[in-house]
Design a protein around this motif. Structure first.
Motif, PDB file in Angstrom:
ATOM      1  N   ALA A  79       0.281   7.141  11.428  1.00 51.87           N
ATOM      2  CA  ALA A  79       1.508   6.867  10.669  1.00 51.87           C
ATOM      3  C   ALA A  79       1.917   5.401  10.775  1.00 51.87           C
ATOM      4  O   ALA A  79       2.320   4.788   9.778  1.00 51.87           O
ATOM      5  CB  ALA A  79       2.637   7.766  11.166  1.00 51.87           C
ATOM      6  N   THR A  80       1.794   4.827  11.968  1.00 54.07           N
ATOM      7  CA  THR A  80       2.203   3.434  12.151  1.00 54.07           C
ATOM      8  C   THR A  80       1.298   2.494  11.381  1.00 54.07           C
ATOM      9  O   THR A  80       1.778   1.555  10.719  1.00 54.07           O
ATOM     10  CB  THR A  80       2.193   3.076  13.654  1.00 54.07           C
ATOM     11  OG1 THR A  80       2.958   4.040  14.366  1.00 54.07           O
ATOM     12  CG2 THR A  80       2.783   1.703  13.880  1.00 54.07           C
ATOM     13  N   ASP A  81       0.002   2.718  11.449  1.00 53.66           N
ATOM     14  CA  ASP A  81      -0.931   1.867  10.718  1.00 53.66           C
ATOM     15  C   ASP A  81      -0.680   1.951   9.215  1.00 53.66           C
ATOM     16  O   ASP A  81      -0.761   0.939   8.495  1.00 53.66           O
ATOM     17  CB  ASP A  81      -2.375   2.258  11.023  1.00 53.66           C
ATOM     18  CG  ASP A  81      -2.809   1.854  12.423  1.00 53.66           C
ATOM     19  OD1 ASP A  81      -2.121   1.000  13.032  1.00 53.66           O
ATOM     20  OD2 ASP A  81      -3.819   2.384  12.906  1.00 53.66           O
ATOM     21  N   ALA A  82      -0.375   3.137   8.717  1.00 56.46           N
ATOM     22  CA  ALA A  82      -0.101   3.290   7.286  1.00 56.46           C
ATOM     23  C   ALA A  82       1.142   2.511   6.873  1.00 56.46           C
ATOM     24  O   ALA A  82       1.149   1.841   5.827  1.00 56.46           O
ATOM     25  CB  ALA A  82       0.056   4.775   6.942  1.00 56.46           C
ATOM     26  N   LEU A  83       2.185   2.574   7.699  1.00 57.35           N
ATOM     27  CA  LEU A  83       3.409   1.848   7.367  1.00 57.35           C
ATOM     28  C   LEU A  83       3.198   0.347   7.492  1.00 57.35           C
ATOM     29  O   LEU A  83       3.684  -0.428   6.657  1.00 57.35           O
ATOM     30  CB  LEU A  83       4.551   2.311   8.269  1.00 57.35           C
ATOM     31  CG  LEU A  83       5.936   1.753   7.957  1.00 57.35           C
ATOM     32  CD1 LEU A  83       6.291   1.927   6.485  1.00 57.35           C
ATOM     33  CD2 LEU A  83       6.987   2.420   8.835  1.00 57.35           C
ATOM     34  N   ASP A  84       2.460  -0.103   8.496  1.00 54.57           N
ATOM     35  CA  ASP A  84       2.172  -1.532   8.633  1.00 54.57           C
ATOM     36  C   ASP A  84       1.381  -2.049   7.433  1.00 54.57           C
ATOM     37  O   ASP A  84       1.631  -3.167   6.952  1.00 54.57           O
ATOM     38  CB  ASP A  84       1.391  -1.797   9.916  1.00 54.57           C
ATOM     39  CG  ASP A  84       2.277  -1.860  11.144  1.00 54.57           C
ATOM     40  OD1 ASP A  84       3.493  -2.100  10.991  1.00 54.57           O
ATOM     41  OD2 ASP A  84       1.757  -1.679  12.269  1.00 54.57           O
ATOM     42  N   ALA A 127      10.208  16.961  11.469  1.00 56.18           N
ATOM     43  CA  ALA A 127       9.742  16.253  12.662  1.00 56.18           C
ATOM     44  C   ALA A 127       9.323  14.837  12.267  1.00 56.18           C
ATOM     45  O   ALA A 127       8.629  14.649  11.261  1.00 56.18           O
ATOM     46  CB  ALA A 127       8.576  16.999  13.299  1.00 56.18           C
ATOM     47  N   PRO A 128       9.707  13.836  13.039  1.00 49.94           N
ATOM     48  CA  PRO A 128       9.362  12.459  12.667  1.00 49.94           C
ATOM     49  C   PRO A 128       7.901  12.129  12.969  1.00 49.94           C
ATOM     50  O   PRO A 128       7.300  12.666  13.905  1.00 49.94           O
ATOM     51  CB  PRO A 128      10.293  11.620  13.538  1.00 49.94           C
ATOM     52  CG  PRO A 128      10.552  12.464  14.743  1.00 49.94           C
ATOM     53  CD  PRO A 128      10.560  13.889  14.235  1.00 49.94           C
ATOM     54  N   ASP A 129       7.344  11.237  12.144  1.00 52.31           N
ATOM     55  CA  ASP A 129       6.022  10.663  12.417  1.00 52.31           C
ATOM     56  C   ASP A 129       6.136   9.450  13.337  1.00 52.31           C
ATOM     57  O   ASP A 129       5.189   9.128  14.061  1.00 52.31           O
ATOM     58  CB  ASP A 129       5.355  10.220  11.114  1.00 52.31           C
ATOM     59  CG  ASP A 129       5.148  11.367  10.152  1.00 52.31           C
ATOM     60  OD1 ASP A 129       4.646  12.426  10.604  1.00 52.31           O
ATOM     61  OD2 ASP A 129       5.510  11.226   8.967  1.00 52.31           O
ATOM     62  N   LEU A 130       7.299   8.790  13.285  1.00 49.36           N
ATOM     63  CA  LEU A 130       7.496   7.562  14.057  1.00 49.36           C
ATOM     64  C   LEU A 130       8.970   7.438  14.404  1.00 49.36           C
ATOM     65  O   LEU A 130       9.825   7.602  13.526  1.00 49.36           O
ATOM     66  CB  LEU A 130       7.057   6.345  13.226  1.00 49.36           C
ATOM     67  CG  LEU A 130       7.252   4.958  13.832  1.00 49.36           C
ATOM     68  CD1 LEU A 130       6.360   4.762  15.049  1.00 49.36           C
ATOM     69  CD2 LEU A 130       6.969   3.877  12.788  1.00 49.36           C
ATOM     70  N   THR A 131       9.266   7.182  15.670  1.00 50.92           N
ATOM     71  CA  THR A 131      10.633   6.890  16.096  1.00 50.92           C
ATOM     72  C   THR A 131      10.732   5.399  16.363  1.00 50.92           C
ATOM     73  O   THR A 131       9.921   4.848  17.126  1.00 50.92           O
ATOM     74  CB  THR A 131      11.008   7.677  17.364  1.00 50.92           C
ATOM     75  OG1 THR A 131      10.969   9.076  17.066  1.00 50.92           O
ATOM     76  CG2 THR A 131      12.403   7.303  17.844  1.00 50.92           C
ATOM     77  N   ALA A 179       0.854  -1.193   0.000  1.00 50.20           N
ATOM     78  CA  ALA A 179       0.000   0.000   0.000  1.00 50.20           C
ATOM     79  C   ALA A 179       0.884   1.235   0.000  1.00 50.20           C
ATOM     80  O   ALA A 179       2.077   1.164   0.288  1.00 50.20           O
ATOM     81  CB  ALA A 179      -0.921   0.002   1.233  1.00 50.20           C
ATOM     82  N   ALA A 180       0.285   2.358  -0.324  1.00 48.01           N
ATOM     83  CA  ALA A 180       1.026   3.614  -0.326  1.00 48.01           C
ATOM     84  C   ALA A 180       1.221   4.110   1.112  1.00 48.01           C
ATOM     85  O   ALA A 180       0.363   3.928   1.975  1.00 48.01           O
ATOM     86  CB  ALA A 180       0.285   4.663  -1.148  1.00 48.01           C
ATOM     87  N   ALA A 181       2.361   4.735   1.337  1.00 48.35           N
ATOM     88  CA  ALA A 181       2.647   5.350   2.636  1.00 48.35           C
ATOM     89  C   ALA A 181       3.680   6.438   2.440  1.00 48.35           C
ATOM     90  O   ALA A 181       4.555   6.339   1.573  1.00 48.35           O
ATOM     91  CB  ALA A 181       3.150   4.311   3.643  1.00 48.35           C
ATOM     92  N   ASP A 182       3.573   7.470   3.238  1.00 43.98           N
ATOM     93  CA  ASP A 182       4.536   8.577   3.232  1.00 43.98           C
ATOM     94  C   ASP A 182       4.783   8.924   4.696  1.00 43.98           C
ATOM     95  O   ASP A 182       3.963   9.583   5.338  1.00 43.98           O
ATOM     96  CB  ASP A 182       3.972   9.767   2.459  1.00 43.98           C
ATOM     97  CG  ASP A 182       4.999  10.878   2.274  1.00 43.98           C
ATOM     98  OD1 ASP A 182       6.130  10.747   2.800  1.00 43.98           O
ATOM     99  OD2 ASP A 182       4.665  11.887   1.624  1.00 43.98           O
ATOM    100  N   VAL A 183       5.908   8.457   5.232  1.00 46.29           N
ATOM    101  CA  VAL A 183       6.152   8.512   6.671  1.00 46.29           C
ATOM    102  C   VAL A 183       7.566   9.022   6.915  1.00 46.29           C
ATOM    103  O   VAL A 183       8.514   8.593   6.235  1.00 46.29           O
ATOM    104  CB  VAL A 183       5.986   7.117   7.315  1.00 46.29           C
ATOM    105  CG1 VAL A 183       6.252   7.174   8.810  1.00 46.29           C
ATOM    106  CG2 VAL A 183       4.597   6.556   7.036  1.00 46.29           C
ATOM    107  N   VAL A 184       7.728   9.910   7.873  1.00 47.48           N
ATOM    108  CA  VAL A 184       9.052  10.355   8.296  1.00 47.48           C
ATOM    109  C   VAL A 184       9.466   9.511   9.506  1.00 47.48           C
ATOM    110  O   VAL A 184       8.787   9.500  10.539  1.00 47.48           O
ATOM    111  CB  VAL A 184       9.049  11.854   8.653  1.00 47.48           C
ATOM    112  CG1 VAL A 184      10.426  12.268   9.176  1.00 47.48           C
ATOM    113  CG2 VAL A 184       8.675  12.693   7.431  1.00 47.48           C
ATOM    114  N   LEU A 185      10.573   8.804   9.354  1.00 50.42           N
ATOM    115  CA  LEU A 185      11.063   7.893  10.376  1.00 50.42           C
ATOM    116  C   LEU A 185      12.301   8.466  11.050  1.00 50.42           C
ATOM    117  O   LEU A 185      13.227   8.918  10.365  1.00 50.42           O
ATOM    118  CB  LEU A 185      11.451   6.541   9.764  1.00 50.42           C
ATOM    119  CG  LEU A 185      10.362   5.706   9.088  1.00 50.42           C
ATOM    120  CD1 LEU A 185      10.984   4.455   8.482  1.00 50.42           C
ATOM    121  CD2 LEU A 185       9.281   5.339  10.083  1.00 50.42           C
TER     122      LEU A 185
END
Length: 405
Positions: A385-390, A349-353, A311-317
């Motif tokens: 953000a986490t659900d999108a990356l998962d 700024a991160p979405d997920l660390t 799936a598509a995702a756009d996340v800052v880690l």
């Protein structure tokens, strides 16, 4: 001092491993171990000229979602009892990790004999296995009709030529499965005597379909002659099938062998369809589940760019990595099905660390980063953000392998 173990020291390295693991292998197995060590990268710890530690890295290629990556598989990890808790293992792992960029290795894997050790080096459980035990004193009851095409037994000597192409064709369906050479088939899977239990038979191979649609590799053991109430054991080492009906036919065969009363399958995938199409779960029991293959991302950017996405995702880690500082930093990961992934350093700024250990565990699609967040191991800064990356990491089948090394 940490350095590569020369070929002239392989015998010394073997003796160190046998000392550490309390083993006394027969000559044939010693010869096989020598062959394996001769064909891999060997990192040693030396106290003056005495070899006191070893880590070996077998040069495997592993199936990851949508691709294959070179993945050294760590084995023969040994530290002399006189040198424990002195930083020997940490030094050897650091030396190995330092060599990985030049080798082109973006990830590594291992089977952990002591699971408490390897998390601190960034390894996370990338696959899980289940031990399944079937009471075969009665016919296996099924909710689906088995494939009724005839089964055939295959000579183990001929098995690599038959099973190898099938395995190669299907192994990408479950991430985590390494490539097998014809030699690996012959010397690891079809070895005449099980080195861990000589009471088991030679390997048996049963196949269904032409062209091949599925197979099972198993060994058998007699019951206890002093206890008439005991029955023989069937130990399933591997079962692969194109369809649930083919799998049902193979399971029916395994549970109907004369003079046996138990089928034990170690290391089945947690989503094995047997667990759904078996009509009686009292007859088919999961007796244990466990972390199986441990995965370590050595070059996070390369590993993420090379796999496919659901799936598509756009996340800052924000990635932390105490052992490989080059992986640390804040990165934007942009992915979509069928498109190349982008992973670029950003000042944002991160979405997920997340620590590399938990990112490594999730990489093959077998665990979720949401679980790490719930456990307090990762921190979500942006809701969703986490659900999108998962969702992007998810695979149709859970990653799985029974390939030990």
């Amino acid at each position: 001092m940490f350095r590569e173990i020369p070929e002239s020291d392989i015998d010394r390295a073997q003796e160190l491993a046998y000392l550490v693991f309390h083993e006394k292998p027969e000559d044939e197995l010693r010869k096989r171990h020598h062959e394996l060590l001769a064909g891999c990268l060997r990192i040693g710890a030396y106290d003056a000229e005495t070899l006191v530690g070893m880590v070996a890295a077998l040069p495997f290629t592993m199936a990851v979602p949508g691709a294959e990556l070179p993945c050294p598989s760590l084995t023969f990890v040994s530290v002399a009892p006189t040198h424990r808790r002195r930083g020997v293992l940490s030094g050897m792992i650091a030396e190995l990790f330092a060599r990985c960029p030049a080798e082109g290795w973006p990830m590594a894997a291992l089977w952990a004999s002591e699971t408490a050790i390897y998390g601190r080096f960034g390894f996370g459980p990338g696959t899980y296995g289940a031990t399944v035990e079937i009471d075969s004193r009665e016919a296996l009851r099924l909710r689906i009709a088995p494939d009724e095409r005839p089964l055939r037994l295959v000579d183990p000597a001929a098995a690599p030529a038959l099973l190898g192409p099938y395995y190669d064709r299907t192994r990408s369906g479950r991430a985590g499965r390494p490539e097998r050479s014809e030699e690996w088939w012959a010397k690891e899977w079809m070895v005449e005597q099980d080195p861990d239990d000589e009471d088991f038979s030679r390997p048996r191979v049963v196949a269904l379909g032409a062209p091949l649609a599925g197979y099972a590799v198993y060994r058998t053991k007699d019951g206890d002659s002093d206890r008439p109430e005991t029955s023989g054991l069937v130990r399933l080492d591997e079962l692969e099938a194109d369809t649930p009906a083919v799998a049902a036919a193979l399971w029916r065969y395994l549970t109907s062998l004369d003079l046996t009363g138990t089928v034990r399958a170690w290391g089945r995938p947690l989503d094995d369809p047997l667990l759904l199409f078996a009509a009686d779960r009292d007859q088919v029991r999961v007796t244990s589940t466990f972390p199986a293959l441990w995965v370590r991302l050595l070059d996070v950017g390369t590993a993420l760019r090379r796999r496919s996405w659901a799936a598509a995702a756009d996340v800052v880690l924000a990635v932390t990595d105490a052992a490989v500082p080059a992986n640390e930093g804040t990165y934007r990961l942009t992915v979509a099905p069928g498109a190349p992934a982008a992973y670029e350093s950003v000042d944002a700024a991160p979405d997920l660390t997340v620590d590399v250990r938990d990112l490594s565990a999730a990489y093959l699609g077998g665990t979720t980063l949401a679980a790490a967040v719930r456990a307090g191991l990762a921190t979500e800064h942006t809701a969703g953000a986490t659900d999108a990356l998962d969702a992007a990491l998810r695979t149709p089948l859970l990653p799985h392998t029974v390939e030990e090394f």
